[in-house]
Scaffold this motif. Structure first.
Motif, PDB file in Angstrom:
ATOM      1  N   UNK A  65       2.308   1.296  -9.504  1.00 48.28           N
ATOM      2  CA  UNK A  65       3.237   0.208  -8.689  1.00 48.28           C
ATOM      3  C   UNK A  65       2.924  -1.026  -9.549  1.00 48.28           C
ATOM      4  N   UNK A  66       3.940  -1.620  -9.586  1.00 45.62           N
ATOM      5  CA  UNK A  66       3.860  -3.109 -10.165  1.00 45.62           C
ATOM      6  C   UNK A  66       5.288  -3.988 -10.172  1.00 45.62           C
ATOM      7  N   UNK A  67       5.226  -5.123  -9.819  1.00 47.00           N
ATOM      8  CA  UNK A  67       6.663  -5.888  -9.924  1.00 47.00           C
ATOM      9  C   UNK A  67       7.622  -5.170  -9.099  1.00 47.00           C
ATOM     10  N   UNK A  68       7.371  -4.532  -7.886  1.00 49.29           N
ATOM     11  CA  UNK A  68       8.489  -3.826  -7.335  1.00 49.29           C
ATOM     12  C   UNK A  68       9.020  -2.540  -7.744  1.00 49.29           C
ATOM     13  N   UNK A  69       8.515  -2.018  -8.857  1.00 54.41           N
ATOM     14  CA  UNK A  69       8.903  -0.759  -9.467  1.00 54.41           C
ATOM     15  C   UNK A  69       7.693   0.005  -9.866  1.00 54.41           C
ATOM     16  N   UNK A  70       8.185   1.609  -9.837  1.00 55.97           N
ATOM     17  CA  UNK A  70       7.089   2.517 -10.311  1.00 55.97           C
ATOM     18  C   UNK A  70       7.122   2.511 -11.517  1.00 55.97           C
ATOM     19  N   UNK A  71       6.057   2.497 -12.345  1.00 52.32           N
ATOM     20  CA  UNK A  71       5.951   2.593 -13.898  1.00 52.32           C
ATOM     21  C   UNK A  71       4.945   3.902 -14.253  1.00 52.32           C
ATOM     22  N   UNK A  84       8.144   5.052 -18.725  1.00 52.07           N
ATOM     23  CA  UNK A  84       9.176   5.160 -17.487  1.00 52.07           C
ATOM     24  C   UNK A  84       8.996   4.312 -16.423  1.00 52.07           C
ATOM     25  N   UNK A  85      10.367   4.287 -15.750  1.00 47.34           N
ATOM     26  CA  UNK A  85      10.188   3.196 -14.499  1.00 47.34           C
ATOM     27  C   UNK A  85      11.168   3.747 -13.543  1.00 47.34           C
ATOM     28  N   UNK A  86      10.979   3.444 -12.358  1.00 51.73           N
ATOM     29  CA  UNK A  86      11.964   3.867 -11.152  1.00 51.73           C
ATOM     30  C   UNK A  86      11.627   3.097  -9.914  1.00 51.73           C
ATOM     31  N   UNK A  87      13.039   2.756  -9.437  1.00 47.81           N
ATOM     32  CA  UNK A  87      13.021   1.924  -8.173  1.00 47.81           C
ATOM     33  C   UNK A  87      12.469   2.615  -7.033  1.00 47.81           C
ATOM     34  N   UNK A  88      11.904   1.832  -6.068  1.00 50.22           N
ATOM     35  CA  UNK A  88      11.538   2.686  -4.867  1.00 50.22           C
ATOM     36  C   UNK A  88      12.718   2.734  -3.865  1.00 50.22           C
ATOM     37  N   UNK A  89      13.815   2.055  -4.141  1.00 52.30           N
ATOM     38  CA  UNK A  89      14.817   2.157  -3.123  1.00 52.30           C
ATOM     39  C   UNK A  89      16.076   2.871  -3.678  1.00 52.30           C
ATOM     40  N   UNK A 103       0.903  -1.414  -0.116  1.00 53.21           N
ATOM     41  CA  UNK A 103       0.074  -0.027  -0.053  1.00 53.21           C
ATOM     42  C   UNK A 103       0.947   1.232   0.042  1.00 53.21           C
ATOM     43  N   UNK A 104       1.843   1.167   0.842  1.00 50.93           N
ATOM     44  CA  UNK A 104       2.672   2.391   0.963  1.00 50.93           C
ATOM     45  C   UNK A 104       3.497   2.426  -0.448  1.00 50.93           C
ATOM     46  N   UNK A 105       4.087   1.484  -1.038  1.00 53.41           N
ATOM     47  CA  UNK A 105       4.746   1.533  -2.279  1.00 53.41           C
ATOM     48  C   UNK A 105       3.830   2.045  -3.456  1.00 53.41           C
ATOM     49  N   UNK A 106       2.556   1.716  -3.403  1.00 53.30           N
ATOM     50  CA  UNK A 106       1.540   2.105  -4.224  1.00 53.30           C
ATOM     51  C   UNK A 106       1.354   3.660  -4.268  1.00 53.30           C
ATOM     52  N   UNK A 107       1.097   4.211  -2.996  1.00 51.62           N
ATOM     53  CA  UNK A 107       1.033   5.596  -2.674  1.00 51.62           C
ATOM     54  C   UNK A 107       2.258   6.339  -3.133  1.00 51.62           C
ATOM     55  N   UNK A 108       3.349   5.833  -2.850  1.00 47.57           N
ATOM     56  CA  UNK A 108       4.814   6.550  -3.371  1.00 47.57           C
ATOM     57  C   UNK A 108       4.650   6.748  -4.701  1.00 47.57           C
ATOM     58  N   UNK A 109       4.255   5.851  -5.480  1.00 49.01           N
ATOM     59  CA  UNK A 109       4.185   5.659  -6.914  1.00 49.01           C
ATOM     60  C   UNK A 109       3.232   6.738  -7.619  1.00 49.01           C
ATOM     61  N   UNK A 110       2.051   6.674  -6.885  1.00 49.60           N
ATOM     62  CA  UNK A 110       0.848   7.398  -7.460  1.00 49.60           C
ATOM     63  C   UNK A 110       1.067   8.660  -6.885  1.00 49.60           C
ATOM     64  N   UNK A 111       1.855   9.200  -6.271  1.00 43.56           N
ATOM     65  CA  UNK A 111       2.238  10.607  -6.025  1.00 43.56           C
ATOM     66  C   UNK A 111       2.590  11.433  -7.153  1.00 43.56           C
ATOM     67  N   UNK A 112       3.170  10.801  -8.232  1.00 45.09           N
ATOM     68  CA  UNK A 112       3.771  11.466  -9.650  1.00 45.09           C
ATOM     69  C   UNK A 112       2.940  10.889 -10.697  1.00 45.09           C
ATOM     70  N   UNK A 113       1.896  10.112 -10.524  1.00 51.20           N
ATOM     71  CA  UNK A 113       1.110   9.744 -11.563  1.00 51.20           C
ATOM     72  C   UNK A 113       1.486   8.225 -12.002  1.00 51.20           C
ATOM     73  N   UNK A 114       2.454   7.517 -11.073  1.00 50.82           N
ATOM     74  CA  UNK A 114       3.222   6.471 -11.598  1.00 50.82           C
ATOM     75  C   UNK A 114       2.207   5.248 -11.111  1.00 50.82           C
ATOM     76  N   UNK A 139      13.391  13.883 -15.356  1.00 47.44           N
ATOM     77  CA  UNK A 139      13.135  14.990 -14.480  1.00 47.44           C
ATOM     78  C   UNK A 139      12.035  14.391 -13.288  1.00 47.44           C
ATOM     79  N   UNK A 140      11.571  13.379 -13.358  1.00 47.39           N
ATOM     80  CA  UNK A 140      10.697  12.585 -12.341  1.00 47.39           C
ATOM     81  C   UNK A 140      11.520  11.353 -11.472  1.00 47.39           C
ATOM     82  N   UNK A 141      12.875  11.483 -11.562  1.00 49.28           N
ATOM     83  CA  UNK A 141      13.622  10.417 -10.907  1.00 49.28           C
ATOM     84  C   UNK A 141      13.383   9.057 -11.651  1.00 49.28           C
ATOM     85  N   UNK A 142      13.282   9.112 -12.541  1.00 47.48           N
ATOM     86  CA  UNK A 142      12.918   7.580 -13.331  1.00 47.48           C
ATOM     87  C   UNK A 142      13.772   7.757 -14.462  1.00 47.48           C
TER      88      UNK A 142
END
Length: 223
Positions: free
Chosen positions: A95-101, A218-223, A82-93, A119-122
């Motif tokens: 969450x899936x497979x451990x990454x933000x898309x 785009x993709x970015x890691x949460x770590x 849930x937290x990962x999903x929220x972190x991704x969704x903040x920028x319109x990304x 520009x969006x850290x991805x």
């Protein structure tokens, strides 16, 4: 004669009494021995049953603790997702497979697309597994990938600096390299082609001019 027979009879009776007494003694001794063995076996059985009961109790406690631990682990996993999903969704990304898309709804050149991601850290998506390829295919869009041979023609490299290795998913006839007959084609950037254009039904990766305008991923890691 009668006296001798009487004496003999008395002697036999006395011997019989002795035998009877010895037999009784032997019988008593055997009963005592078996009683002792029976008592010992009964005692050992009681101890064994007590140990079994204790072990079953411990096993039940362990099972209960394991179930509680598993419940807590499942809860923590759900909270983490849930937290990962929220972190991704903040920028319109997404969450899936451990990454933000992120899948764009507009088109840009390869360089513009990559800059938008950075520009969006991805960065543009990197595909190094069948699962990632299937994810890209599932969006049913032609999108830029994070793969290019800009530095050296024919030597493809991902945007994270790693060289292209298997598996690869080129569509038929690709990649197309520059040759003496066809110099300066500018096809240095790779996209995923969804087979939507008439006359080009096959899907897969294409080596295309970087100036083409396509959707991007785009993709970015949460770590």
């Amino acid at each position: 004669m009668k006296t001798a027979l009487l004496i003999l009879l008395m002697f036999c009776l006395a011997e019989a009494d002795d035998i009877r007494w010895e037999f009784q003694q032997f019988k008593t001794q055997l009963e005592e021995q078996h009683a002792a063995k029976f008592s010992d076996l009964a005692s050992r059985l009681t101890v064994s049953e007590t140990k079994i009961t204790e072990q079953k109790h411990k096993a039940d406690q362990l099972q209960s603790s394991n179930e509680q631990f598993q419940d807590k682990l499942n809860l923590l996993t759900k909270q983490q997702d849930c937290l990962k999903r929220k972190l991704c969704e903040q920028d319109g990304f997404t969450y899936g497979d451990g990454l933000c898309y992120y899948i764009s709804t507009e088109t840009k050149t390869w360089d513009e697309s990559r800059q938008w991601c950075r520009d969006r850290h991805s960065d543009l998506v990197i595909i190094k597994s069948k699962e990632k390829e299937d994810l890209v295919v599932s969006f049913n869009k032609p999108v830029w990938l994070g793969l290019t041979d800009k530095v050296t023609e024919g030597i493809f490299q991902w945007v994270d600096g790693t060289p292209l290795t298997t598996p690869t998913y080129w569509r038929r006839g690709q990649p197309g390299f520059e040759t003496s007959e066809h110099p300066n084609t500018g096809s240095d950037c790779v996209d995923y082609y969804d087979g939507s254009q008439p006359g080009y039904p096959t899907i897969g990766w294409s080596d295309a001019p970087c100036s083409d305008t396509l959707y991007w991923m785009c993709e970015r890691s949460l770590c």
